[in-house]
Design a protein around this motif. Structure first.
Motif, PDB file in Angstrom:
ATOM      1  N   ALA A 124       1.071  -1.129   0.002  1.00  0.00           N
ATOM      2  CA  ALA A 124       0.071  -0.042  -0.022  1.00  0.00           C
ATOM      3  C   ALA A 124       0.858   1.194  -0.156  1.00  0.00           C
ATOM      4  N   ARG A 125       0.489   2.224  -0.800  1.00  0.00           N
ATOM      5  CA  ARG A 125       1.088   3.440  -0.941  1.00  0.00           C
ATOM      6  C   ARG A 125       0.893   4.268   0.545  1.00  0.00           C
ATOM      7  N   PHE A 126       2.038   4.926   1.075  1.00  0.00           N
ATOM      8  CA  PHE A 126       1.666   5.496   2.554  1.00  0.00           C
ATOM      9  C   PHE A 126       0.741   6.526   2.466  1.00  0.00           C
ATOM     10  N   GLY A 127       0.825   7.427   1.209  1.00  0.00           N
ATOM     11  CA  GLY A 127      -0.078   8.711   1.352  1.00  0.00           C
ATOM     12  C   GLY A 127      -1.380   8.153   1.076  1.00  0.00           C
ATOM     13  N   ALA A 128      -1.662   7.138   0.223  1.00  0.00           N
ATOM     14  CA  ALA A 128      -3.219   6.664   0.115  1.00  0.00           C
ATOM     15  C   ALA A 128      -3.668   6.133   1.469  1.00  0.00           C
ATOM     16  N   TRP A 129      -2.766   5.377   2.099  1.00  0.00           N
ATOM     17  CA  TRP A 129      -3.276   4.824   3.304  1.00  0.00           C
ATOM     18  C   TRP A 129      -3.427   6.048   4.239  1.00  0.00           C
ATOM     19  N   MET A 130      -2.686   7.148   4.549  1.00  0.00           N
ATOM     20  CA  MET A 130      -3.097   8.221   5.318  1.00  0.00           C
ATOM     21  C   MET A 130      -4.516   8.944   4.842  1.00  0.00           C
ATOM     22  N   VAL A 131      -4.748   9.198   3.445  1.00  0.00           N
ATOM     23  CA  VAL A 131      -6.028   9.542   2.903  1.00  0.00           C
ATOM     24  C   VAL A 131      -7.164   8.577   3.553  1.00  0.00           C
ATOM     25  N   PHE A 132      -6.924   7.142   3.372  1.00  0.00           N
ATOM     26  CA  PHE A 132      -7.801   6.478   3.730  1.00  0.00           C
ATOM     27  C   PHE A 132      -8.201   6.567   5.265  1.00  0.00           C
ATOM     28  N   ALA A 133      -7.042   6.607   6.005  1.00  0.00           N
ATOM     29  CA  ALA A 133      -7.263   6.518   7.414  1.00  0.00           C
ATOM     30  C   ALA A 133      -8.268   7.573   7.855  1.00  0.00           C
ATOM     31  N   ILE A 408       9.103  -1.867  -0.445  1.00  0.00           N
ATOM     32  CA  ILE A 408       8.355  -0.710  -0.175  1.00  0.00           C
ATOM     33  C   ILE A 408       8.935   0.500   0.687  1.00  0.00           C
ATOM     34  N   ASP A 409       9.957   0.020   1.616  1.00  0.00           N
ATOM     35  CA  ASP A 409      10.405   0.875   2.445  1.00  0.00           C
ATOM     36  C   ASP A 409      11.563   1.720   1.823  1.00  0.00           C
ATOM     37  N   THR A 410      12.260   0.907   0.730  1.00  0.00           N
ATOM     38  CA  THR A 410      13.230   2.049  -0.379  1.00  0.00           C
ATOM     39  C   THR A 410      12.645   2.815  -1.193  1.00  0.00           C
ATOM     40  N   VAL A 411      11.372   2.306  -1.574  1.00  0.00           N
ATOM     41  CA  VAL A 411      10.911   3.000  -2.801  1.00  0.00           C
ATOM     42  C   VAL A 411       9.866   4.035  -2.258  1.00  0.00           C
ATOM     43  N   GLU A 415      14.321   4.475   2.798  1.00  0.00           N
ATOM     44  CA  GLU A 415      14.991   4.069   3.972  1.00  0.00           C
ATOM     45  C   GLU A 415      15.174   2.596   4.024  1.00  0.00           C
ATOM     46  N   SER A 416      15.900   1.907   4.925  1.00  0.00           N
ATOM     47  CA  SER A 416      16.130   0.646   4.945  1.00  0.00           C
ATOM     48  C   SER A 416      16.003   0.423   6.507  1.00  0.00           C
ATOM     49  N   GLY A 417      15.044  -0.709   7.009  1.00  0.00           N
ATOM     50  CA  GLY A 417      15.310  -0.996   8.349  1.00  0.00           C
ATOM     51  C   GLY A 417      16.316  -1.534   8.896  1.00  0.00           C
ATOM     52  N   TYR A 418      17.340  -1.998   8.028  1.00  0.00           N
ATOM     53  CA  TYR A 418      18.435  -2.874   8.466  1.00  0.00           C
ATOM     54  C   TYR A 418      19.887  -2.422   7.576  1.00  0.00           C
ATOM     55  N   ASP A 419      20.587  -1.653   7.890  1.00  0.00           N
ATOM     56  CA  ASP A 419      21.642  -1.168   7.180  1.00  0.00           C
ATOM     57  C   ASP A 419      22.779  -2.268   7.411  1.00  0.00           C
ATOM     58  N   PHE A 420      22.589  -3.128   6.330  1.00  0.00           N
ATOM     59  CA  PHE A 420      23.512  -4.127   6.046  1.00  0.00           C
ATOM     60  C   PHE A 420      24.898  -3.658   5.636  1.00  0.00           C
ATOM     61  N   ALA A 421      25.112  -2.936   4.732  1.00  0.00           N
ATOM     62  CA  ALA A 421      26.138  -2.384   4.211  1.00  0.00           C
ATOM     63  C   ALA A 421      27.192  -1.995   5.162  1.00  0.00           C
ATOM     64  N   SER A 422      26.734  -1.350   6.109  1.00  0.00           N
ATOM     65  CA  SER A 422      27.709  -0.673   7.249  1.00  0.00           C
ATOM     66  C   SER A 422      28.222  -1.752   8.234  1.00  0.00           C
ATOM     67  N   LEU A 423      27.696  -2.929   8.150  1.00  0.00           N
ATOM     68  CA  LEU A 423      28.131  -4.042   9.241  1.00  0.00           C
ATOM     69  C   LEU A 423      29.400  -4.542   8.854  1.00  0.00           C
TER      70      LEU A 423
END
Length: 452
Positions: A124-133, A408-411, A415-423
């Motif tokens: 789900a698109r976040f903007g559309a979710w907020m309108v729906f809410a 969906i996080d990236t797009v 953002e990403s919930g887990y920054d694996f590259a930095s590990l």
């Protein structure tokens, strides 16, 4: 005069229920795949922010303003912006300040909207979710809260406030929101799941929870907060709150055992996800019944809910709808069972003072419970379906398939919930001898595969 003890309990309960929305974010966030965790949690936090504002502007007035006809709607203008409530100590319940009641009911509206989001995880698109809410809360939740929670008040035989039809005319018992919260959100989740369609790979690919410790933490916070949800609905620090507290404890425990037993018999093992889900199923089922059943009755309500919901979550594969995180199987089914169970298991010894069918009360309360449950289910499902279709046809509710694959996080949130590259970073930018430096495109592809 303000009753300080009752006020302290209601404000504490409101804080406990508010904590349930971040708890729900953790519960839902752990259940999705890693590439969707932030979006899933943002849907809960977005609901918390938006519904708080709408509740103050007009939501409380629609839900608890004087009825404008047939018990369907409160007067939206009566308390617009909470005008006239800051010094009133009698509107809510005797010595309870009106603003304490406003705050307590606000957090119910927030979490009801947030619950729906689990049905449409990953797509789900976040903007559309907020309108729906915002739209859904306005035309579905606020009126239904009026139906269920707004009681008619009298003073020396004179009606001073007219409330909603389920609470007063139908006289169905819904102590803390089996209809207004759980059946309402469950029916809405089913409608939205149908509008948005199935996730890519549904039924073919494994879509396992990416972080079960988050799920367990979230379930624990929900259980903790639910004592405010149910106990606070007594609107006083009294015996009713105490009975609701104990019934909430034991029904939830029984539901957890019931879910785990079904898993063991069906699959050969009991799981942490099953335990967490059983907790929520028990909490959902006891919500409408916690003031009307005995502790033994609460055990029955919980045990049946755990087993029933454990079986119901598999219906989506048989019927073909993609309810991502089992909002239908847990909240709709659990809410229906808990609401109907009042008609069977209520005892006049409990604070509600009503006997159900199994205690010699006949079918009188049973049919009232059934009518209330079906009415909310139908109202929520039909209006949610209409809202979802309009949003999908106008601004688009579902993200494109390629964005769903990427994550969906990236797009959507960049953002990403887990920054694996930095590990693996050691501070040096030079590749080992004889090894070519990975391109940014290579790293992006590797990260996407890891997140998926």
């Amino acid at each position: 005069m303000v009753n300080t003890g009752d006020t302290a309990w209601i404000l504490t309960s409101a804080a406990l229920v508010l904590l349930m929305t971040p708890g729900l974010a953790l519960f839902y966030g752990g259940m999705v795949r890693a590439k969707s965790v932030l979006n899933m949690m943002m849907m809960s936090f977005g609901a918390l922010a938006l519904i708080s504002v709408l509740w103050v502007l007009y939501g409380y007035s629609v839900a608890f303003g004087d009825d404008v006809g047939l018990g369907l709607l409160g007067n939206p203008a009566e308390f617009f912006g909470l005008a006239g409530l800051m010094e009133d100590t009698t509107s809510a319940d005797g010595g309870l300040p009106a603003m304490a009641f406003v705050g307590f009911q606000a957090v119910f509206a927030i979490i009801t909207v947030a619950l729906i989001s689990g049905a449409i995880a990953d797509r789900a698109r976040f903007g559309a979710w907020m309108v729906f809410a915002g739209v859904w809360a306005t035309i579905v939740y606020f009126p239904v809260a009026h139906w269920v929670f707004d009681f008619t008040l009298t003073d020396d035989g004179t009606v001073t406030h007219t409330g909603g039809w389920i609470a007063n005319d139908l006289a169905a018992i819904d102590f803390a929101g089996g209809t207004a919260v759980h059946i309402n959100a469950g029916a809405a989740g089913l409608a939205l799941a149908l509008v948005l369609g199935r996730r890519r790979g549904f039924g073919r690919e494994a879509m396992r929870p990416h972080n079960l410790p988050l799920v367990m933490i979230g379930a624990g916070l929900l259980w903790f907060g639910w004592f405010g949800f149910n106990g606070g609905s007594a609107l006083a620090a009294n015996n009713t709150a105490s009975v609701a507290w104990v019934n909430t404890l034991v029904a939830t425990a029984a539901a957890t055992l019931g879910w785990l037993l079904v898993e063991k018999l069906r699959d050969g093992h009991s799981t942490s996800l099953g335990a967490a889900s059983g907790v929520v199923a028990g909490l959902v089922a006891i919500t409408p019944a916690c003031s009307s059943v005995s502790p033994i009755g609460a055990i029955v309500v919980g045990a049946v809910a755990g087993a029933l919901c454990a079986l119901a979550v598999g219906l989506k594969y048989r019927l073909g709808y993609d309810d991502s995180l089992d909002v239908v199987g847990v909240h709709l089914v659990g809410g229906l069972w808990g609401t109907i169970a009042v008609g069977f298991l209520a005892t006049a010894e409990a604070p509600a003072g009503i006997d159900g069918l199994l205690y010699g009360g006949g079918v009188d309360q049973l049919w009232r419970q059934a009518v209330g449950a079906v009415a909310v289910l139908a109202f929520s499902f039909v209006l949610t379906l209409a809202i979802g279709i309009v949003i999908q046809k106008t601004m688009g509710f579902r993200i494109p398939e390629e964005d769903e694959v990427t994550g969906i996080d990236t797009v959507v949130h960049a953002e990403s919930g887990y920054d694996f590259a930095s590990l693996g970073s050691s501070g040096s930018t030079a590749p080992p001898a004889g090894q070519a430096r990975a391109t940014s495109a290579d790293m992006a592809r590797n990260t996407e595969r890891t997140l998926a």
